[in-house]
Design an enzyme around this catalytic site. Structure first.
Site, short mmCIF file in Angstrom:
data_model
loop_
_atom_site.label_atom_id
_atom_site.label_comp_id
_atom_site.label_asym_id
_atom_site.label_seq_id
_atom_site.Cartn_x
_atom_site.Cartn_y
_atom_site.Cartn_z
CB CYS A 181 -72.49 -1.20 13.27
SG CYS A 181 -71.01 -1.46 12.15
CB CYS A 202 -70.47 4.29 8.33
SG CYS A 202 -68.85 3.38 8.32
CB SER A 238 -67.32 -0.33 3.03
OG SER A 238 -68.19 -0.68 2.76
CB CYS A 248 -78.12 -2.64 6.44
SG CYS A 248 -76.68 -1.06 5.89
CD GLU A 285 -83.15 -3.21 8.82
OE1 GLU A 285 -82.38 -2.82 7.77
OE2 GLU A 285 -83.88 -2.42 9.74
#
Length: 372
Positions: A125, A129, A224, A345, A91
């Site tokens: 990823c 998280c 982050s 995202c 995306e």
């Protein structure tokens, strides 16, 4: 055989050099593709005759294709779903900013409407998280430099992109070489983006931060952080175990001493976990010796299974007041965009893979503040 993107600069340059073709023709190719991304390689003018068989046999004008472009009701956000050559989806999100719609330090934002592109660097990823839609996908593969740049080419059909932020799917510093090459292409002809208008976000990959300034001088670094101590970070960001907060802060101090640039701190507000006044004081003490901008991010649950809750407006404002008033740290509460098109995202890909309709997860997007 998989073809390479013409924006895979190292591969294209090596092929040209081996054939005795000057690399000065590469920007000509890129300019043509940027203007006509649906054209054929044989249509690119003014190249040496020997260049065309190389291009036809090993490269594609675009290795990715635009699957969909969803525009928000307010017209300010467009989410692009892009299919890669291997069939995976990534995306990219275009965010348009109108100076008449907001204020900056009490003043109208200068200039006319401009656009920021939020770009992906990986499919999925590894960081996992717990508050992130992409984190639920797991890791599939890194993007090549060309696949990263192609997101900018696709987006340029919809808006004049002024800023690029690597805050989409993936951990950019886990794909360091490709991200660096893609940024170098974006800063050159024909894109000509200023490095000061490019931001790379990371959960805190320390060894990559240590070489960030030398490799990408004047490019913005965003971290982050999301918690003021190691225990809370590990609770919501499993990868934090590999990058202890003490060592991360040492790396950020060394980076800032060398670069003399602000660091942008991303902090998602999770009710009862990291949003209390005591957490604000912990964060203020942690950051007070750095020059930073803290972006407080209102959390919106991912689907129905999230164990986290959204912080109250009161807690967010108290948190901001502590950072600003007690520690004199510039702190913004991030604007939300793209709520009606699954702006966060990874959310659109997750929705498609799970056969869900678009949800209410919002894009975290007060990014324009990073570049003024």
């Amino acid at each position: 055989m998989a073809f390479r993107s013409v924006f895979d600069a190292v591969a294209l340059r090596n092929e040209f050099e081996n054939a005795g073709i000057s690399s000065q023709f590469i920007p000509i190719i890129w300019k043509h593709v940027r203007q006509k991304p649906t054209s054929e390689l044989d249509e690119i003018p003014s190249l040496p005759a020997a260049a065309y068989p190389i291009l036809r046999s090993k490269f594609k004008v675009m290795t990715s294709s635009l699957t969909s472009a969803a525009k928000s009701k307010d017209g300010l956000t467009t989410k692009l779903l892009i299919r890669l050559q291997n069939g995976n989806l990534v995306e990219a999100v275009i965010m348009r900013y109108d100076p008449t719609l907001g204020k900056y330090d009490g003043k109208r934002r200068p200039g006319c409407q401009r656009s920021t592109l939020c770009i992906s660097s990986q499919v999925g990823c590894k960081m996992a998280c717990k508050f992130c839609a992409t984190g639920t996908m797991g890791f599939k593969n890194n993007l090549s430099p060309g696949e990263i740049v192609e997101q900018l080419v696709h987006a340029s059909r919809f808006a004049d992109i002024r800023n690029v932020v690597f805050m989409g799917m993936g951990e950019p510093l886990n794909n360091f070489i490709a991200v660096v090459e893609a940024i170098q292409i974006m800063m050159g002809s024909p894109f000509q983006l200023s490095p000061k208008r490019i931001t790379v976000s990371t959960v805190g990959i320390i060894h990559a931060i240590n070489k960030f300034h030398d490799t990408l001088p004047n490019v913005n670094l965003a971290v982050s952080l999301h918690a003021p101590d190691q225990d809370i970070r590990c609770q919501i960001m499993p990868s934090a175990r590999a990058f202890p907060l003490g060592r991360l802060m040492e790396a950020l101090h060394a980076y800032q001493e060398k670069s003399q640039r602000k660091i942008f701190i991303e902090y998602i507000m999770l009710d009862g976990i990291n949003d209390l006044e005591q957490h604000a004081h912990q964060l203020g003490k942690l950051l007070q010796t750095l020059e930073v901008v803290v972006n407080l991010i209102p959390f919106n649950p991912i689907g129905t299974s999230s164990s986290f809750r959204t912080s109250s407006e009161h807690n967010v404002k108290v948190f901001q007041k502590v950072l600003r008033g007690t520690y004199n740290i510039r702190t913004t509460i991030r604007q939300q965009m793209g709520e009606d098109i699954s702006g966060a995202c990874g959310q659109l890909v997750v929705n498609l893979s799970e056969q869900r309709s678009t949800g209410s997860v919002r894009l975290l997007a007060d990014i324009e503040d990073l570049h003024i």
